[in-house]
Design an enzyme around this catalytic site. Structure first.
Site, PDB file in Angstrom:
ATOM      1  N   TYR A 186       0.826  -1.214   0.000  1.00 43.75           N
ATOM      2  CA  TYR A 186       0.000   0.000   0.000  1.00 43.75           C
ATOM      3  C   TYR A 186       0.859   1.263   0.000  1.00 43.75           C
ATOM      4  O   TYR A 186       0.528   2.241   0.676  1.00 43.75           O
ATOM      5  CB  TYR A 186      -0.941   0.017   1.203  1.00 43.75           C
ATOM      6  CG  TYR A 186      -1.766  -1.236   1.375  1.00 43.75           C
ATOM      7  CD1 TYR A 186      -2.627  -1.670   0.376  1.00 43.75           C
ATOM      8  CD2 TYR A 186      -1.677  -1.998   2.530  1.00 43.75           C
ATOM      9  CE1 TYR A 186      -3.376  -2.824   0.520  1.00 43.75           C
ATOM     10  CE2 TYR A 186      -2.429  -3.157   2.686  1.00 43.75           C
ATOM     11  CZ  TYR A 186      -3.271  -3.566   1.673  1.00 43.75           C
ATOM     12  OH  TYR A 186      -4.012  -4.707   1.818  1.00 43.75           O
ATOM     13  N   TYR A 220     -14.791  -4.561   2.868  1.00 45.64           N
ATOM     14  CA  TYR A 220     -13.459  -4.955   2.390  1.00 45.64           C
ATOM     15  C   TYR A 220     -13.265  -6.420   2.750  1.00 45.64           C
ATOM     16  O   TYR A 220     -13.495  -6.826   3.887  1.00 45.64           O
ATOM     17  CB  TYR A 220     -12.360  -4.110   3.054  1.00 45.64           C
ATOM     18  CG  TYR A 220     -10.972  -4.628   2.779  1.00 45.64           C
ATOM     19  CD1 TYR A 220     -10.303  -4.284   1.609  1.00 45.64           C
ATOM     20  CD2 TYR A 220     -10.343  -5.491   3.664  1.00 45.64           C
ATOM     21  CE1 TYR A 220      -9.040  -4.780   1.341  1.00 45.64           C
ATOM     22  CE2 TYR A 220      -9.071  -5.994   3.403  1.00 45.64           C
ATOM     23  CZ  TYR A 220      -8.426  -5.638   2.245  1.00 45.64           C
ATOM     24  OH  TYR A 220      -7.194  -6.147   1.976  1.00 45.64           O
ATOM     25  N   ASP A 276     -17.405 -12.736   7.159  1.00 46.36           N
ATOM     26  CA  ASP A 276     -15.967 -12.474   7.114  1.00 46.36           C
ATOM     27  C   ASP A 276     -15.557 -11.935   8.481  1.00 46.36           C
ATOM     28  O   ASP A 276     -15.657 -10.739   8.750  1.00 46.36           O
ATOM     29  CB  ASP A 276     -15.679 -11.468   6.004  1.00 46.36           C
ATOM     30  CG  ASP A 276     -14.208 -11.086   5.912  1.00 46.36           C
ATOM     31  OD1 ASP A 276     -13.439 -11.461   6.819  1.00 46.36           O
ATOM     32  OD2 ASP A 276     -13.836 -10.388   4.947  1.00 46.36           O
ATOM     33  N   LYS A 334      -5.929 -13.460  10.744  1.00 46.97           N
ATOM     34  CA  LYS A 334      -5.349 -12.429  11.605  1.00 46.97           C
ATOM     35  C   LYS A 334      -5.027 -12.933  13.005  1.00 46.97           C
ATOM     36  O   LYS A 334      -3.956 -13.461  13.231  1.00 46.97           O
ATOM     37  CB  LYS A 334      -6.239 -11.183  11.605  1.00 46.97           C
ATOM     38  CG  LYS A 334      -6.217 -10.454  10.252  1.00 46.97           C
ATOM     39  CD  LYS A 334      -6.677  -9.049  10.336  1.00 46.97           C
ATOM     40  CE  LYS A 334      -6.644  -8.359   8.977  1.00 46.97           C
ATOM     41  NZ  LYS A 334      -5.288  -8.067   8.484  1.00 46.97           N
TER      42      LYS A 334
END
Length: 416
Positions: free
Chosen positions: A13, A141, A235, A264
């Site tokens: 990014y 997202y 999600d 994560k």
């Protein structure tokens, strides 16, 4: 400005031409990152929301070291091993309803890819063609790979430039009002012959801007998915493992999705691992005498034993240490500590859910300048878009949390 074209590392990014030199991290412990120049930074985002137990927790470290000495990796095609078997059984026991079948991958984006593939293939296995799209929500997202990108917000998300290359999905607003619920219902009717599933981030749309919605909205999405016979994909890559105040965000709405994605914090921020967990009903659509009905997916490092050992150790800590109590305490501190910023000119909103605290600006600030101010203040905070947020380790000390909150209040007030 230093010409960085000679760098061998291509960073995430990041516009490499204008990027400041990254800081060198040489050690981590608890909620702190030690830099090569000897400075320590209090980590306010737990390494992209992963290190829920803090860095270098001895129980996880010892479990990984033990596994490393016996079997760092073995292929999962045709073989199995105890760390994966145990982890799958434990996840199935923790998750609600009949979420009993665990498919391991190595990143959150791939976990979403597998969920999308499951949703499309279950219709094919039923002999029904044309169900190739998913309904997703604006502000959402779901990852950086092609299928996952296609379910991200098509207009405001970071992947909007790839629109022409991505599969076409159906997008709606989250059903926050009766009118928006009616719009969602109408979209599900209009696209009933082409939709394979509905996908949502429960309670918080993370990388979309830490956009929060109440459990009732999630319950409405489940209700409409059931009404129209569509699988619901949750999600929980960001929201899983205590971040919203419950072990899984879906619990707060009493919702059991058909497919759930985790990553994560799954390994406590130690190693890469992800999981796509399906209900027995979904799994049964792949249980067949026909070899073509098998799920044709298999990452090389699927169910890596080291990562599974770390994840099992992380689950141990949720069993024996008060992580959800700690998340609640963090939430109360964030609510009280960030409240004074709300009245500052240029601040659009301050919001807290579980161990997530967000300050939103009326217009996006100079992010590079903000990052440098935080570093000078001795904290590691990564604002994006128009927000500054905190997602610290659930084990963070009161003193370190106070320092983080004070830094956010000071820097945000100055930048607003």
């Amino acid at each position: 400005m230093t010409d960085r074209r000679g760098d061998h590392l291509w960073r995430p990014y990041t516009q490499m031409k204008h990027a400041a030199a990254p800081l060198e991290a040489v050690a981590t412990s608890g909620s702190r990152i030690t830099l090569g120049d000897g400075r320590e930074l209090i980590d306010g985002i737990a390494s992209w929301w992963t290190a829920v137990h803090g860095y270098n927790h001895p129980h996880i470290r010892d479990a990984v070291a033990d596994q490393l000495g016996r079997m760092p990796h073995v292929m999962f095609g045709g073989l199995t091993h105890a760390p994966a078997e145990r982890l799958a059984a434990r996840l199935a026991a923790l998750l609600p309803g009949a979420l009993n079948h665990v498919f391991f991958t190595d990143s959150g984006s791939v976990a979403v890819e597998v969920a999308l593939k499951m949703a499309v293939q279950l219709w094919l296995n039923r002999g029904i063609t044309g169900r190739t799209r998913v309904l997703a929500f604006r502000g959402g997202y779901h990852g950086d790979t092609m299928g996952a990108m296609s379910a991200c917000d098509p207009d405001e998300g970071m992947h909007r430039r790839f629109g022409a290359y991505l599969p076409s999905q159906v997008f709606c607003e989250l059903p926050r009002t009766a009118a928006l619920e009616a719009d969602l219902d109408a979209a599900l009717v209009a696209h009933r012959h082409e939709l394979a599933a509905v996908i949502v981030e429960p309670l918080v749309q993370g990388a979309g801007g830490m956009l929060m919605h109440p459990p009732e909205v999630l319950a409405t999405i489940e209700k409409l998915s059931r009404r129209h016979g569509l699988p619901l994909i949750a999600d929980e890559i960001f929201t899983g493992f205590g971040r919203t105040g419950s072990l899984f965000a879906c619990e707060q709405a009493g919702v059991t999705p058909d497919i759930l994605c985790l990553s994560k914090a799954l390994t406590g921020g130690t190693l890469a691992l992800a999981a796509t967990i399906a209900t027995t009903e979904i799994f049964s659509q792949f249980w067949s005498d026909d070899p073509a009905h098998a799920l044709m997916h298999g990452p090389t490092f699927m169910a890596n034993p080291l990562a599974c050992a770390a994840a099992n150790a992380s689950l141990d800590l949720f069993e024996v240490e008060p992580r959800l109590v700690q998340a609640g305490a963090i939430g109360r501190s964030l609510t009280a500590g960030l409240a004074p910023v709300r009245s500052k000119q240029g601040i659009a909103d301050v919001r807290v859910l579980g161990a997530i605290g967000v300050v939103q600006f009326e217009k996006a600030p100079d992010l590079a300048a903000l990052k440098q101010r935080f570093i000078a203040r001795g904290v590691w905070v990564r604002p994006f878009g128009d927000i500054v947020y905190l997602t610290p380790a659930l084990t963070i000390s009161e003193g370190d949390l106070e320092e983080l909150i004070a830094a956010v209040c000071e820097v945000a007030a100055a930048a607003a």
